[in-house]
Design an enzyme around this catalytic site. Structure first.
Site, mmCIF file in Angstrom:
data_model
loop_
_atom_site.group_PDB
_atom_site.id
_atom_site.type_symbol
_atom_site.label_atom_id
_atom_site.label_comp_id
_atom_site.label_asym_id
_atom_site.label_seq_id
_atom_site.Cartn_x
_atom_site.Cartn_y
_atom_site.Cartn_z
ATOM 1 C CG ASP A 405 -1.804 1.195 1.345
ATOM 2 O OD1 ASP A 405 -2.634 1.379 0.441
ATOM 3 O OD2 ASP A 405 -1.674 1.948 2.323
ATOM 4 C CD GLU A 458 -2.299 2.538 -3.533
ATOM 5 O OE1 GLU A 458 -3.227 3.321 -3.748
ATOM 6 O OE2 GLU A 458 -1.824 2.354 -2.409
#
Length: 727
Positions: A405, A458
């Site tokens: 993330d 990401e």
């Protein structure tokens, strides 16, 4: 030290100001002979027992009413195995003395932990069942180098920090203690007298299980057994394989209708896995299941990164969910959050009174967007804590890959910060060199220790080399989310079709950089929250056109180079934004002939087509796998391209993003041949108008688009076609 220490020494021990409790407690040779000392608050009597024969040796004298006992064993000169018979409230218990056991941490572990290169720090730190000298108990170890005292507290010692102060290993700042008779499943924390003299009660950073919120204690639990790698699952992660990911938040995929309560891991294994298999997805990606204090964070602000959340069951139950997915032939990806953590008092913040896990300066250590703390990647122990966690999930639960993330927030010091509110690196730049080194180390570790596992970034910027090997200057990820593709194409699709001709490049630009990284095309949870509406809600036009736009968009996405990711609910065109406190709107599928059911059938068929036809995936990362046929027809908002596999087999993908049917649309092709329409998003089966090209289409020796041969197609309104070349 004599057998009976003075009052100041005892007071220092009880108050937590005595540096080394092991030098005082337990059995020691002194000038007066063999001495045994014990700190047993509230005890009324203590007797020394010879552990070999169970006989009484001597009574310990209560030197201090606060519970300090001591005795000189006059007739013994050599240390021996002993027990203590302790009377509390007129009940006598025979116990093992934790202070008779020697140091626990081996020299090699101590060195590697301090150096930050211990591949599996979770095997040495935390709470582990252990047998020492034939005695069963739990071995505890925690890193708190600036603490004045650390004690293990729990339901086994009345949460009393006086009873079990730990040994400090000064060479690395780790505190350790073996507690006999403590068993698995018991609650515990660390009571820390920090560097300022304040008392803090902290959960174990390495706990394998934690209490259900709002409770915050850790639970003693054995480390999960290693899950051996599986060759078939490893191959399913490869660049030349079809990867279609279903992204899921376990707490809101489906809930109990009667009380809106979550499904358990077991219920999810029974319901979710069968659904994912039915829909044809190859992978399932779980939003963070690491233990986290706040439901509304969706798991993205974890504090127990080694513990599956108790919201849905036990760690064994979570393991069973993963096994159910694997039995169904589905690989499991885990969202992983090494970028930040919340500041809850029981967690990592100011762990020993100092900024231990986080950067001290808020210009480095505070995430302004999320009001969370940023890990100090410059500390060996912190990098080790995080990198070890990555390997932990892969090895100990059999997770097949990690989606990492918010990578951009990690690698840029000025991420979401105005000028003057960030600190440059030592070269004066804005890159967080320590975070970059951490990511490279972690990806290298995963690649060398768990063959076939993947990491997916990401990363929302144009940082170069995200999926290049670390030895080539890259970050070492296997895949990167293509945020540019997602942003550009969604902006295009939101436009009224009459205006799309002016934004044609938003659908073609991704091919300019399509092979700069190994990409995943994501329509994730981030696109259906915070006022962005659902994906369906962004589509223009009346209800029929909204669904037609969405079906055409999905067809374009599945045809485009790159692996696929769809957040739950998108597969049946959920109308409202995602709400983490509610189930998806499954009632929308009650009408089998309705548009939502049509979208669901389309996604299932897209996955089936994608998995069946190698041209749609085999050369995702190669220029040889793609060729534009029509890239410049902005006036009609038509796009056409070829996908090829390693053997030269071809699929033609054609999209018409206007509500106007286009009969007789001519497309130039590289060679003559026979084509068959294998998927049409306008089919009545998907609730479309059923315009198309049923059966075979033969090429004609009619030049078009600078090619000698062409095909003439009927393009349905707001639709995407897949045609396979068969001769």
């Amino acid at each position: 030290m004599s057998g009976f220490p003075d009052h100041e020494v005892i007071s220092a021990l009880i108050s937590g100001r005595y540096a080394d409790p092991f030098s005082l407690l337990g059995m020691h040779n002194t000038a007066e002979g063999l001495v045994v000392r014990a700190l047993l608050p509230d005890a009324s009597a203590v007797t020394l027992i010879d552990a070999k024969n169970g006989r009484k040796v001597t009574d310990l004298i209560c030197v201090d009413q606060r519970g300090f006992f001591s005795a000189v064993v006059g007739r013994r000169k050599k240390p021996f195995l002993y027990q203590l018979a302790v009377t509390w409230h007129e009940q006598t218990y025979v116990i093992e003395d934790p202070y008779r056991f020697g140091p626990l941490l081996q020299d090699v572990d101590s060195w590697l932990l301090a150096e930050g290169t211990h591949l599996r720090p979770y095997e040495r730190l935390g709470a582990h069942p252990e047998m020492l000298d034939g005695i069963a108990g739990i071995r505890f170890a925690v890193w708190a180098p600036n603490a004045q005292r650390v004690s293990v507290v729990g339901e086994f010692n009345f949460w009393d920090g006086r009873r079990h102060p730990m040994r400090q290993r000064r060479e690395n700042g780790i505190w350790e203690l073996f507690l006999p008779a403590v068993t698995t499943g018991q609650l515990y924390k660390y009571e820390i007298i920090d560097c300022h003299g304040d008392t803090r009660l902290k959960a174990d950073p390495y706990a394998f299980e934690a209490q259900m919120r709002p409770e915050t204690a850790s639970l003693t639990r054995g480390i999960p057994a290693i899950v051996e790698p599986d060759a078939e699952r490893s191959h399913a992660n490869a660049l030349d394989k079809p990867i279609s990911i279903y992204e899921v938040h376990l707490g809101s995929w489906r809930r109990h209708a009667d009380n809106n309560y979550w499904l358990s891991y077991q219920e999810l294994a029974d319901q979710l896995i069968g659904y994912v298999q039915h829909m044809g997805f190859t992978h399932i990606e779980l939003l963070p299941i690491n233990e986290h204090p706040f439901d509304g964070s969706w798991g993205y602000q974890p504090l127990g990164i080694y513990a599956p959340t108790r919201r849905f069951g036990t760690p064994e139950d979570f393991r069973a969910l993963i096994q159910a997915a694997h039995r169904a032939g589905i690989n499991v990806l885990l969202d992983w959050v090494p970028g930040h953590f919340p500041s809850d008092e029981f967690g990592l913040a100011k762990f020993d009174g100092s900024s231990l896990y986080e950067y001290a300066d808020p210009r480095e250590g505070l995430h302004q967007d999320w009001n969370t703390l940023i890990y100090n990647y410059g500390r060996n122990e912190v990098r080790n804590y995080l990198a070890g966690n990555a390997l932990f999930w892969l090895e100990r639960y059999g997770i097949d890959g990690l989606r990492v993330d918010a990578v951009a927030s990690m690698i840029y010091r000025d991420y979401s910060r105005p000028a003057g509110e960030w600190i440059p690196n030592h070269y004066g730049g804005n890159e967080n060199l320590e975070a970059i080194a951490f990511l490279r180390y972690t990806n290298h570790t995963v690649g060398t220790q768990r063959d076939g596992s993947v990491t997916i970034a990401e990363e929302s910027t144009s940082f170069s080399g995200v999926t290049s090997p670390p030895e080539n200057g890259g970050l070492g990820f296997h895949y990167k989310w293509n945020m540019g593709w997602m942003n550009d194409t969604l902006k295009y699709m939101q436009l009224d079709p009459v205006h799309r001709r002016y934004h044609h490049n938003q659908m073609t630009f991704s091919m300019v950089y399509a092979y700069s990284e190994n990409f995943v095309l994501p329509l994730s949870h981030d696109e259906v929250v915070h006022g962005k509406h659902s994906i369906l809600g962004r589509m223009p036009g009346d209800d029929w056109q909204k669904f037609a736009n969405l079906r055409a968009y999905y067809g374009f996405m599945w045809g485009h180079p790159g692996k696929k990711l769809l957040f739950m609910g998108n597969e049946f065109a959920q109308r409202r934004e995602w709400d983490h406190d509610r189930s998806l709107d499954w009632h929308l599928l009650d009408d089998a002939a309705g548009p939502h059911s049509g979208v669901q059938r389309l996604v299932r068929d897209l996955n089936a087509c994608y998995r069946q036809y190698a041209p749609l995936y085999q050369q995702d990362c190669s220029y040889n796998g793609f060729e534009w046929l029509v890239a410049d027809d902005s006036e009609n908002s038509v796009f056409a391209f070829l996908r090829r596999d390693n053997d030269g087999n071809e699929i033609m993908v054609v999209s018409n993003f206007t509500p106007v049917p286009r009969p007789g649309y001519r497309i130039g092709i590289p060679h003559s041949g026979r084509w068959r329409e294998i998927l049409n998003t306008d089919s009545s089966y998907y609730n479309g108008s059923n315009t198309g090209n049923g059966g075979e289409i033969h090429s004609q020796p009619h030049p078009s688009h600078q090619r000698e041969h062409s095909v003439q197609l009927t393009l349905p309104p707001l639709a995407t076609l897949f045609l396979v070349r068969e001769g």
